[in-house]
Motif scaffolding. Structure first.
Motif, PDB file in Angstrom:
ATOM      1  N   HIS B 231      75.562 -30.288  52.876  1.00  0.00           N
ATOM      2  CA  HIS B 231      75.947 -30.857  51.288  1.00  0.00           C
ATOM      3  C   HIS B 231      75.330 -32.119  50.930  1.00  0.00           C
ATOM      4  O   HIS B 231      75.408 -32.799  51.922  1.00  0.00           O
ATOM      5  CB  HIS B 231      77.307 -30.459  51.421  1.00  0.00           C
ATOM      6  CG  HIS B 231      78.206 -31.073  50.222  1.00  0.00           C
ATOM      7  ND1 HIS B 231      79.251 -30.530  50.166  1.00  0.00           N
ATOM      8  CD2 HIS B 231      77.959 -30.937  49.322  1.00  0.00           C
ATOM      9  CE1 HIS B 231      79.852 -30.456  48.909  1.00  0.00           C
ATOM     10  NE2 HIS B 231      78.881 -30.421  48.120  1.00  0.00           N
ATOM     11  N   THR B 232      74.821 -31.898  50.021  1.00  0.00           N
ATOM     12  CA  THR B 232      74.521 -33.461  50.005  1.00  0.00           C
ATOM     13  C   THR B 232      75.619 -34.557  50.044  1.00  0.00           C
ATOM     14  O   THR B 232      75.161 -35.451  50.594  1.00  0.00           O
ATOM     15  CB  THR B 232      73.692 -33.485  48.286  1.00  0.00           C
ATOM     16  OG1 THR B 232      74.956 -33.291  47.714  1.00  0.00           O
ATOM     17  CG2 THR B 232      71.948 -33.170  48.235  1.00  0.00           C
ATOM     18  N   GLY B 233      76.841 -34.264  49.603  1.00  0.00           N
ATOM     19  CA  GLY B 233      77.021 -35.950  48.967  1.00  0.00           C
ATOM     20  C   GLY B 233      77.777 -36.546  50.587  1.00  0.00           C
ATOM     21  O   GLY B 233      77.545 -37.643  51.015  1.00  0.00           O
ATOM     22  N   PRO B 234      78.618 -35.600  51.384  1.00  0.00           N
ATOM     23  CA  PRO B 234      79.230 -35.918  52.499  1.00  0.00           C
ATOM     24  C   PRO B 234      78.449 -36.018  54.165  1.00  0.00           C
ATOM     25  O   PRO B 234      78.602 -36.676  54.460  1.00  0.00           O
ATOM     26  CB  PRO B 234      79.735 -34.337  52.702  1.00  0.00           C
ATOM     27  CG  PRO B 234      80.471 -33.786  51.065  1.00  0.00           C
ATOM     28  CD  PRO B 234      78.936 -34.021  51.175  1.00  0.00           C
ATOM     29  N   GLU B 236      76.244 -37.353  55.941  1.00  0.00           N
ATOM     30  CA  GLU B 236      75.160 -39.154  55.749  1.00  0.00           C
ATOM     31  C   GLU B 236      73.788 -39.041  56.181  1.00  0.00           C
ATOM     32  O   GLU B 236      73.351 -38.687  56.690  1.00  0.00           O
ATOM     33  CB  GLU B 236      75.586 -40.020  57.654  1.00  0.00           C
ATOM     34  CG  GLU B 236      76.713 -40.380  56.984  1.00  0.00           C
ATOM     35  CD  GLU B 236      77.784 -41.200  58.660  1.00  0.00           C
ATOM     36  OE1 GLU B 236      76.585 -42.092  59.155  1.00  0.00           O
ATOM     37  OE2 GLU B 236      78.355 -40.854  59.022  1.00  0.00           O
ATOM     38  N   MET B 237      73.306 -40.731  55.681  1.00  0.00           N
ATOM     39  CA  MET B 237      71.743 -40.595  56.065  1.00  0.00           C
ATOM     40  C   MET B 237      71.561 -40.168  57.335  1.00  0.00           C
ATOM     41  O   MET B 237      70.197 -39.415  57.618  1.00  0.00           O
ATOM     42  CB  MET B 237      70.971 -41.794  55.038  1.00  0.00           C
ATOM     43  CG  MET B 237      71.158 -42.708  53.764  1.00  0.00           C
ATOM     44  SD  MET B 237      70.869 -41.521  52.779  1.00  0.00           S
ATOM     45  CE  MET B 237      69.408 -41.476  52.369  1.00  0.00           C
ATOM     46  N   ARG B 240      70.864 -36.426  57.984  1.00  0.00           N
ATOM     47  CA  ARG B 240      69.930 -35.439  56.653  1.00  0.00           C
ATOM     48  C   ARG B 240      68.709 -35.472  57.933  1.00  0.00           C
ATOM     49  O   ARG B 240      68.074 -35.799  58.397  1.00  0.00           O
ATOM     50  CB  ARG B 240      69.809 -36.005  55.971  1.00  0.00           C
ATOM     51  CG  ARG B 240      71.168 -36.228  54.892  1.00  0.00           C
ATOM     52  CD  ARG B 240      71.079 -37.155  54.202  1.00  0.00           C
ATOM     53  NE  ARG B 240      72.091 -37.707  52.676  1.00  0.00           N
ATOM     54  CZ  ARG B 240      72.659 -37.804  51.987  1.00  0.00           C
ATOM     55  NH1 ARG B 240      71.394 -37.529  51.272  1.00  0.00           N
ATOM     56  NH2 ARG B 240      73.510 -38.037  51.066  1.00  0.00           N
ATOM     57  N   GLY B 280      72.589 -30.272  44.662  1.00  0.00           N
ATOM     58  CA  GLY B 280      73.646 -30.321  46.014  1.00  0.00           C
ATOM     59  C   GLY B 280      73.545 -29.266  47.150  1.00  0.00           C
ATOM     60  O   GLY B 280      74.391 -29.644  48.513  1.00  0.00           O
ATOM     61  N   ILE B 281      72.204 -28.871  47.561  1.00  0.00           N
ATOM     62  CA  ILE B 281      71.880 -27.829  48.770  1.00  0.00           C
ATOM     63  C   ILE B 281      70.753 -29.236  49.699  1.00  0.00           C
ATOM     64  O   ILE B 281      69.910 -28.651  48.455  1.00  0.00           O
ATOM     65  CB  ILE B 281      72.081 -27.102  48.696  1.00  0.00           C
ATOM     66  CG1 ILE B 281      72.815 -26.632  48.628  1.00  0.00           C
ATOM     67  CG2 ILE B 281      71.519 -26.645  50.686  1.00  0.00           C
ATOM     68  CD1 ILE B 281      74.398 -26.062  49.090  1.00  0.00           C
TER      69      ILE B 281
END
Lengths: 415, 415
Positions: B231-234, B236-237, B240, B280-281
């Motif tokens: 999930h993009t928002g939650p 952390e860098m 990812r 979003g993904i």
């Protein structure tokens, strides 16, 4: 302490889980999760099932022109604005069995529990399924709640197109959910949304209920790069206007900006639309959407400013033109202090562990908070895995969260 | 000077242009050029038209299992390996009316002119239409000539898939061009290809015939980035693994490498395949093909080495895994000195201006040069605009080029 809590009543957790299990059979994904994107055939089947459940529980079901489904359990004073409870039944292309779904089906379980005990609340309670929260097929996300809150028009929603050029409005009519109720424009007493956390902070803290006090401030930009088609090989570097290369420079820079603000800040890009996207032809068009998030609005604004600079630099490097074609923000909405306190009190009354928490992801509750007092409540999630077919939740802690949620909603409706 | 040139004979230029005009009616693009991608319905219509023309000119037509069409004008000594002449009839998605097509239809015009004058050459002459030179729908380009030259298997070709998952072999059968002749495996006396220049060097120099002495050495890499959906928002860098961001870092670096070697050197990327490519993904999969070109092989090799380093660095920055899944080169093939001299002599005999030239783009001639003495001949193009619907050629100079080409092919067949 709110006085009209009913901590001696509990939801029927077996029924709740069997309802969720039935939902998990509709639109099963490759890896056993769900692939039930908005307005798909599976979305239709799930909607039909949801409507059947609601009608069996004695509710009146209405559908609005955005496809939002409202199931109303009539209160003693039906003329009063209703307490609305819900979330979304659509999922990502490879999504989980709980995201959104738990919120809608917990709402249904509240109505069923009230029916079991022949309780009629003072205010009516409505359970809502918002259309296309995920935006997995029709971007942007949270599209129908956005229209309900009056932030976009119904025509804007109907004119969204998916990647195959299919129109939202046409697809909504095809699956039989282009309702005749007006979208929004009516008073709500309040809105309550239960959602899984989508992170592991509650799990780490051992808490069952999360009371969302605010969100990360998020700012999204849709950026288009205009280049010029040309044959890859024979065209000298200085004559090229490769829109995809412009977007690549941009996304690399945007990702670097995210790293400057980690761990709290973050920048995201997840989708690139390229035309013609063929081997041998420099692309003339590329579109990306990026977003910047931080707990503090001022820092998000700073990240956005750097992103605008990066956009200009990328355009220059790739010798292409750029424009920002859409821009939206969420996360500075204020959740209602009284609704939040009601959930806190309900947790205390039941002896359930709780914590205040900040939301990073977007939810329908953000938009609805602009038109009604709103509470967003989190239940825990295992390992923070969401938007993923492996998504799972701890049952016991989730039952506690749903019971606290039930207490708060019913108390609010009896107010 | 070759002794058997016939500079007193000329092709019927009116017939040639009306043939090209008829071709330009089949698969007309949005902007008036052509959109006749390989194995499309329009490709089928064009193939049927071509076969009809060839049969009317008294040729025997055979189709091989790659869909390559060969129209043979039988020579006096039919048992000798034939002189093969041709190019391709498929186009880019927004391509021109001449690229490839001029080469095939000039070949047809040669056969028609011989028929007009009742000339039978010593060796048979075959005009060929190679399948899928462009690679616009089924990557890579020059796919069927590659198989004909024995560099890939027919199964490899049949198993290529387009972006909609349609299989090359199935589509070839559907349009009726899955022939029964073996692909390659037979001796050719020589191969002659006439192609528009795709640059403006000849126009600038005022020359009508370009004799290709060699090509830019080109090295292509298909690189796959493996990340993890989240999930993009939650997320952390540091947690990812965004495959698309890995590809963006890589393409930015590859483009920078091109700039280090300009104007001769160049690097290209034009296509990115991303999954799931949803808002979003974070994407888990991204594939790109990049290529590096320079006149000198050693410098291209140096560019490729830098690209491999850039790939590793991009993978590290984005925390993703990468692999190179395909790799191919072209451009160090040696064109045949005797065939080139024959074209030079033919130009001199006709008093037509000529120049030696280097090719930057790939052509079927590269692959065929590995199995037969090959000449690649350029005719001029207006403003260097190709792979573009605005593509055009100067008629008078092109007629001169086709006549010189005719002389050379017929002299070779009479050898």
């Amino acid at each position: 302490m709110h006085s009209n809590l009913r901590p001696n009543l509990s939801i029927n957790s077996d029924r709740l889980w069997s309802t969720i299990d039935r939902s998990a059979e509709i639109g099963v994904g490759k890896a056993g999760g769900l692939r039930r994107v908005a307005l798909s055939e599976d979305d239709k089947v799930m909607r039909d099932q949801f409507v059947e459940w609601c009608e069996s529980a004695g509710c009146n079901v209405t559908v609005d022109a955005a496809g939002n489904i409202f199931a109303r359990r009539v209160g003693r004073e039906n003329e009063l604005p209703p307490v609305v409870v819900g979330s979304h039944l659509d999922t990502q292309a490879a999504g989980g069995r709980f995201d959104g779904i738990l919120g809608v089906l917990s709402g249904l379980e509240i109505l069923r529990t009230l029916a079991d005990h022949n309780i009629t609340t003072r205010r009516s309670i409505e359970v809502v399924n918002w259309t296309n929260e995920e935006g997995a097929r029709f971007a942007p996300p949270m599209a129908a709640s956005c229209v309900f809150a009056g932030l976009q028009s119904i025509d804007w929603l109907h004119d969204l197109h998916d990647d195959d050029g299919i129109r939202f409005g046409d697809e909504l009519a095809r699956i039989g959910y282009l309702g005749d109720a007006t979208v929004g424009g009516r008073e709500l007493d309040s809105y309550f949304e239960l959602h899984i956390e989508q992170d592991s902070l509650m799990e780490a803290a051992g808490k069952s209920v999360g009371i969302v006090t605010g969100g990360y401030y998020s700012h999204a930009l849709t950026c288009v790069f205009h280049g010029e088609c040309a044959h890859t090989g024979p065209t000298e570097m200085k004559l090229r206007k490769n829109a995809m290369i412009g977007a690549s420079y941009f996304l690399a820079a945007v990702n670097d900006i995210g790293w400057q603000y980690e761990p709290i800040g973050r920048t995201s890009a997840s989708r690139m639309q390229i035309w013609p996207n063929k081997f041998g032809i420099l692309p003339e068009y590329t579109e990306v959407t990026v977003d910047m998030r931080h707990k503090e609005r001022a820092i998000t604004d700073e990240m956005v400013n750097k992103t605008r600079v990066a956009l200009a630099e990328a355009a220059k490097k790739a010798n292409v033109e750029t424009e920002i074609t859409a821009e939206w923000t969420f996360g500075d909405e204020i959740f209602d202090a009284d609704c939040a306190q009601l959930v806190r009190d309900a947790a205390v009354a039941r002896g359930v562990s709780q914590m205040d928490i900040t939301s990073i992801a977007g939810h329908d509750a953000y938009y609805i908070s602009r038109i009604a007092p709103t509470a967003l409540v989190f239940s825990p999630c295992i390992n923070g895995i969401t938007h993923n077919e492996a998504e799972d939740v701890p049952r016991e802690a989730t039952n506690q969260a749903v019971n606290v949620f039930f207490d708060a909603v019913v108390a609010r409706a009896d107010r």
